[in-house]
Design an enzyme around this catalytic site. Structure first.
Site, PDB file in Angstrom:
ATOM      1  N   ASP A 185     109.746 109.614 -31.303  1.00 58.85           N
ATOM      2  CA  ASP A 185     109.245 108.700 -32.335  1.00 58.85           C
ATOM      3  C   ASP A 185     108.012 109.772 -32.309  1.00 58.85           C
ATOM      4  O   ASP A 185     107.504 110.258 -31.787  1.00 58.85           O
ATOM      5  CB  ASP A 185     108.735 107.695 -32.195  1.00 58.85           C
ATOM      6  CG  ASP A 185     107.780 106.517 -33.165  1.00 58.85           C
ATOM      7  OD1 ASP A 185     107.474 107.355 -33.826  1.00 58.85           O
ATOM      8  OD2 ASP A 185     107.360 105.973 -32.840  1.00 58.85           O
ATOM      9  N   ASN A 235     108.693 117.833 -40.086  1.00 54.19           N
ATOM     10  CA  ASN A 235     109.309 117.429 -40.878  1.00 54.19           C
ATOM     11  C   ASN A 235     109.002 115.785 -41.035  1.00 54.19           C
ATOM     12  O   ASN A 235     109.123 116.006 -42.481  1.00 54.19           O
ATOM     13  CB  ASN A 235     111.014 117.869 -41.126  1.00 54.19           C
ATOM     14  CG  ASN A 235     111.543 117.240 -42.782  1.00 54.19           C
ATOM     15  OD1 ASN A 235     111.364 116.970 -43.973  1.00 54.19           O
ATOM     16  ND2 ASN A 235     112.546 116.105 -41.995  1.00 54.19           N
ATOM     17  N   TYR A 243      98.978 108.301 -48.456  1.00 54.88           N
ATOM     18  CA  TYR A 243     100.046 109.552 -48.355  1.00 54.88           C
ATOM     19  C   TYR A 243      99.399 110.700 -48.905  1.00 54.88           C
ATOM     20  O   TYR A 243      99.501 111.862 -47.638  1.00 54.88           O
ATOM     21  CB  TYR A 243     101.327 109.407 -49.050  1.00 54.88           C
ATOM     22  CG  TYR A 243     102.391 110.043 -48.870  1.00 54.88           C
ATOM     23  CD1 TYR A 243     103.474 110.080 -48.080  1.00 54.88           C
ATOM     24  CD2 TYR A 243     102.373 110.554 -49.905  1.00 54.88           C
ATOM     25  CE1 TYR A 243     104.149 110.897 -47.742  1.00 54.88           C
ATOM     26  CE2 TYR A 243     103.875 111.542 -50.093  1.00 54.88           C
ATOM     27  CZ  TYR A 243     104.604 111.631 -48.905  1.00 54.88           C
ATOM     28  OH  TYR A 243     105.595 112.509 -48.855  1.00 54.88           O
ATOM     29  N   LYS A 278      98.610 114.311 -45.959  1.00 55.08           N
ATOM     30  CA  LYS A 278      99.649 115.322 -47.048  1.00 55.08           C
ATOM     31  C   LYS A 278      98.689 116.549 -46.742  1.00 55.08           C
ATOM     32  O   LYS A 278      98.318 117.851 -46.811  1.00 55.08           O
ATOM     33  CB  LYS A 278     100.603 115.043 -47.687  1.00 55.08           C
ATOM     34  CG  LYS A 278     101.944 114.455 -47.403  1.00 55.08           C
ATOM     35  CD  LYS A 278     102.695 115.052 -46.110  1.00 55.08           C
ATOM     36  CE  LYS A 278     104.117 114.441 -46.627  1.00 55.08           C
ATOM     37  NZ  LYS A 278     104.843 114.741 -45.665  1.00 55.08           N
TER      38      LYS A 278
END
Ligand code: NAD
Length: 259
Positions: free
Chosen positions: A62, A89, A155, A159
């Site tokens: 994980d 990724n 998010y 990122k």
């Protein structure tokens, strides 16, 4: 001769989606590839579907856990003798809400899934790449690593953080033959998009289909890309031909982002 003959790659979250497509492209180009995911069962199924024999190996873990990230990098070296390419990724986010209503848990989960995982894998991989004075690190960012959007800040923030880490690390190891880049796709219809997209769309005040259409319409190509479009850019970045590209955030979004 493949562009990645003799190279060893590790891809987090490689059992499906963009990671899987990239693993297949890396194998096609001659690399040995370790793929990862949480489930042994899904890992075994992915290996069988890929049919690449000893060229692909699965290590369960994980990525939200530091010990699993470190074990994955060490497991890659134990299996194939070295690590030349890291594709960090895996990632995603759930429980989206406007900043004023966000929980600590939602923010923490997104940072673990995207940012901390990327940092832990990079640090461990650089421990092998720096002494061998060669390597390729590719981090998964997103068009949302370049632009702000309402209601999905967990998010967007994670990122953007990956892009910052990428740019700094590239400056540190540039003279050692190691490149560090991120890829920034627009929306692609993968399993995670189907799973998390509807809630993100709802938080943004639209339907899932409407969200996909917004992505398509805000691009120059007026359609979504496919996982292979990202995989082939990763092949370039991982290969000798990519030696002059570092510290870059490569958009694969059909011309959506402003830079
Ligand atoms: P996907 O759901 O198709 O595949 C995700 C892979 O990661 C799977 O192999 C899954 O098992 C694995 N995974 C998920 N959580 C994990 C965890 N905690 N530990 C280990 N493995 C885990 O998703 P995808 O669309 O291919 O997404 C891959 C990356 O691309 C993510 O970082 C995502 O944010 C990013 N991205 C996706 C899109 C898109 O629209 N699909 C766009 C830009 C960026």
């Amino acid at each position: 001769m493949g562009a990645l003959d003799g190279r060893v790659a590790c891809i987090t979250g490689g059992t499906r989606g963009i990671g899987r497509a990239t693993a297949e492209a890396f194998v096609r180009e001659g690399a040995k590839v370790v793929i990862n995911g949480r489930s042994e069962e899904k890992g075994a199924a992915a290996l069988q579907e890929m049919g690449a024999g000893d060229s692909v190996h699965f290590i369960a873990g994980d990525v939200k856990k530091r010990e699993d990230c470190e074990a994955l990098i060490q497991g890659t070296v134990d299996k194939y003798g070295k690590i030349d390419i890291l594709f960090a990724n895996a990632g995603g986010a759930s429980n989206h809400a406007p900043v004023a209503e966000l929980t600590d848990e939602a923010m923490q989960d997104s940072l673990l899934w995207n940012f901390w995982h990327t940092f832990w894998c990079m640090r461990a991989a650089l421990g092998h790449m720096i002494p061998q004075e060669s390597g390729r690190i590719i981090n998964m960012s997103s068009v949302e690593g370049k632009v702000g959007k309402p209601a999905i800040s967990i998010y967007v923030a994670a990122k953007h953080a990956i892009n910052g880490l990428t740019k700094s690390a590239a400056q540190e190891v540039g003279t050692l033959g190691i490149t560090v880049n991120s890829v920034c796709p627009g929306a692609i219809e993968t399993d995670i998009m189907a799973a998390e997209g509807p809630q993100a769309a709802e938080a943004m005040g639209m339907t899932y289909e409407g969200l996909l259409d917004v992505f398509a319409q805000e691009s120059a190509i007026k359609r979504l890309n496919e996982v292979e479009d990202v995989a082939e850019v990763c092949v370039l970045l991982a290969s000798d031909a990519g030696a002059g590209i570092t510290g870059s955030m490569i958009s694969i979004d059909g011309g959506s982002s402003p830079y």
